[in-house]
Design a protein around this motif. Sequence first.
Motif, PDB file in Angstrom:
ATOM      1  N   VAL A  88       0.983  -1.200   0.077  1.00  0.00           N
ATOM      2  CA  VAL A  88       0.160  -0.079  -0.002  1.00  0.00           C
ATOM      3  C   VAL A  88       0.978   1.378   0.116  1.00  0.00           C
ATOM      4  CG1 VAL A  88      -1.699   1.348   1.521  1.00  0.00           C
ATOM      5  CG2 VAL A  88      -2.027  -1.095   1.033  1.00  0.00           C
ATOM      6  N   GLU A  89       1.752   1.369   0.679  1.00  0.00           N
ATOM      7  CA  GLU A  89       2.789   2.225   0.959  1.00  0.00           C
ATOM      8  C   GLU A  89       3.276   2.715  -0.529  1.00  0.00           C
ATOM      9  OE1 GLU A  89       5.624   1.574   3.912  1.00  0.00           O
ATOM     10  OE2 GLU A  89       4.619   2.694   5.292  1.00  0.00           O
ATOM     11  N   ALA A  90       3.804   1.483  -1.174  1.00  0.00           N
ATOM     12  CA  ALA A  90       4.372   1.737  -2.493  1.00  0.00           C
ATOM     13  C   ALA A  90       3.413   2.175  -3.566  1.00  0.00           C
ATOM     14  CB  ALA A  90       5.082   0.353  -2.875  1.00  0.00           C
ATOM     15  N   PHE A  91       2.199   1.893  -3.485  1.00  0.00           N
ATOM     16  CA  PHE A  91       1.182   2.230  -4.352  1.00  0.00           C
ATOM     17  C   PHE A  91       0.911   3.802  -4.092  1.00  0.00           C
ATOM     18  CE2 PHE A  91      -3.453   2.851  -5.864  1.00  0.00           C
ATOM     19  CZ  PHE A  91      -3.124   2.468  -7.116  1.00  0.00           C
ATOM     20  N   VAL A  92       0.811   4.311  -2.871  1.00  0.00           N
ATOM     21  CA  VAL A  92       0.484   5.562  -2.330  1.00  0.00           C
ATOM     22  C   VAL A  92       1.831   6.414  -2.973  1.00  0.00           C
ATOM     23  CG1 VAL A  92       0.137   7.204  -0.467  1.00  0.00           C
ATOM     24  CG2 VAL A  92      -0.777   5.126  -0.761  1.00  0.00           C
ATOM     25  N   ALA A  93       2.766   5.962  -2.764  1.00  0.00           N
ATOM     26  CA  ALA A  93       4.061   6.765  -3.231  1.00  0.00           C
ATOM     27  C   ALA A  93       3.891   6.911  -4.698  1.00  0.00           C
ATOM     28  CB  ALA A  93       5.275   6.176  -2.696  1.00  0.00           C
ATOM     29  N   VAL A  94       3.584   5.929  -5.540  1.00  0.00           N
ATOM     30  CA  VAL A  94       3.459   5.955  -7.025  1.00  0.00           C
ATOM     31  C   VAL A  94       2.385   7.063  -7.363  1.00  0.00           C
ATOM     32  CG1 VAL A  94       2.884   4.909  -9.048  1.00  0.00           C
ATOM     33  CG2 VAL A  94       4.406   3.730  -7.607  1.00  0.00           C
ATOM     34  N   ALA A  95       1.388   7.020  -6.711  1.00  0.00           N
ATOM     35  CA  ALA A  95       0.101   7.701  -6.794  1.00  0.00           C
ATOM     36  C   ALA A  95       0.690   9.378  -6.700  1.00  0.00           C
ATOM     37  CB  ALA A  95      -0.950   7.473  -6.099  1.00  0.00           C
ATOM     38  N   GLN A  96       1.424   9.740  -5.686  1.00  0.00           N
ATOM     39  CA  GLN A  96       1.662  10.948  -5.429  1.00  0.00           C
ATOM     40  C   GLN A  96       2.707  11.286  -6.374  1.00  0.00           C
ATOM     41  OE1 GLN A  96       3.290   9.810  -1.641  1.00  0.00           O
ATOM     42  NE2 GLN A  96       2.038  11.119  -0.474  1.00  0.00           N
ATOM     43  N   LYS A  97       3.588  10.613  -6.914  1.00  0.00           N
ATOM     44  CA  LYS A  97       4.627  10.711  -7.942  1.00  0.00           C
ATOM     45  C   LYS A  97       4.023  11.231  -9.326  1.00  0.00           C
ATOM     46  CE  LYS A  97       8.538   8.548 -10.360  1.00  0.00           C
ATOM     47  NZ  LYS A  97       8.143   8.592 -11.699  1.00  0.00           N
ATOM     48  N   VAL A  98       3.065  10.330  -9.780  1.00  0.00           N
ATOM     49  CA  VAL A  98       2.346  10.695 -10.883  1.00  0.00           C
ATOM     50  C   VAL A  98       1.498  11.820 -11.019  1.00  0.00           C
ATOM     51  CG1 VAL A  98       0.445   9.791 -12.258  1.00  0.00           C
ATOM     52  CG2 VAL A  98       2.147   8.260 -11.635  1.00  0.00           C
ATOM     53  N   ARG A  99       0.865  12.201  -9.750  1.00  0.00           N
ATOM     54  CA  ARG A  99       0.086  13.550  -9.529  1.00  0.00           C
ATOM     55  C   ARG A  99       1.201  14.689  -9.665  1.00  0.00           C
ATOM     56  NH1 ARG A  99      -1.369  14.339  -3.689  1.00  0.00           N
ATOM     57  NH2 ARG A  99       0.846  14.373  -3.479  1.00  0.00           N
TER      58      ARG A  99
END
Length: 310
Positions: free
Chosen positions: A283-294
Amino acid sequence: MDVHTRRLRHFMALAETLHFTRAAEKLYVSQQGLSRSITELEHDVGVPLFTRTTRAVELTDAGTAFLRAARQALTALDSGVEDAHRAHSKMTGVLRIGFFAASALELTPLIISEFRAHHPSVSPRIESYDLTDPSCGLRSGETDVAFLRLPIDLTDLNTEVLFTEPLVVGMTTSHPLAAQSSVCLSDLQDQVISAPSTDDARWRAFWTLRDLGVDEDNLPRIGRETATMDEELDNVAAGLTLSVSVSSMNRFARRASLVYRMLEQVPGSELCIGWRGRPTPLVEAFVAVAQKVRNEHADLVARIESGDQD
């Protein structure tokens, strides 16, 4: 003694160059800043590490001994960071992702693609939900992380907001309000709007405008409850209700018989990544990717938040 790694790296650079100017240039810091850092380190260690004259900088015997230990400490730390990154990139398993309607809009495929590229050994499993479960599986535990539209009445919910999208009112092209470029609450006073069929009172209140602190008599009447987006759009197309939705509906659920008008002076809909309790590494990895893309697609986010319906 609590020695900062920044000071250790400053010490290493000066020990290798024995020249304050060259060491400062190597570190991209000012000479004054480097001198202060070395002085603070010597204070922490408790002994002089360098002798300084107007002509030269040299290591003391204590400095030479400390240099060996500093190299070992920084080598071990850097190795640990690399090991952590390797372990992170080798994460495996299944990540269950809750999904609702268009979710994060144009960001959704970018986030999923980026996540798969960074974590090829993880299998993302998309689980789709309708209006009856705005938590997109988090409430029941069927999903690990989800794209959510706030507010959600759910304990232990943690969120990372990706953007805030303006609200619109959906109606038939023949509706009297369709001639306006936008609508306000007073325009809706005698209208009927659809309501999501859900047990989440906070979510229902938001999409029926009941959370605005406005007297019930000045709000539109609530008509039929709908369990799916298609059912809601069918009711609007039939002229039975209006719908409160988001501006992207015109892009992701376009119907020739419907138009959407911006709802003025009303808070927008926050789209977020949500999870419950302490996040797992996946989950942490997914949230980090979402932040990066945003963050990397700021222009796209700005277009979404502007309410551009084209």
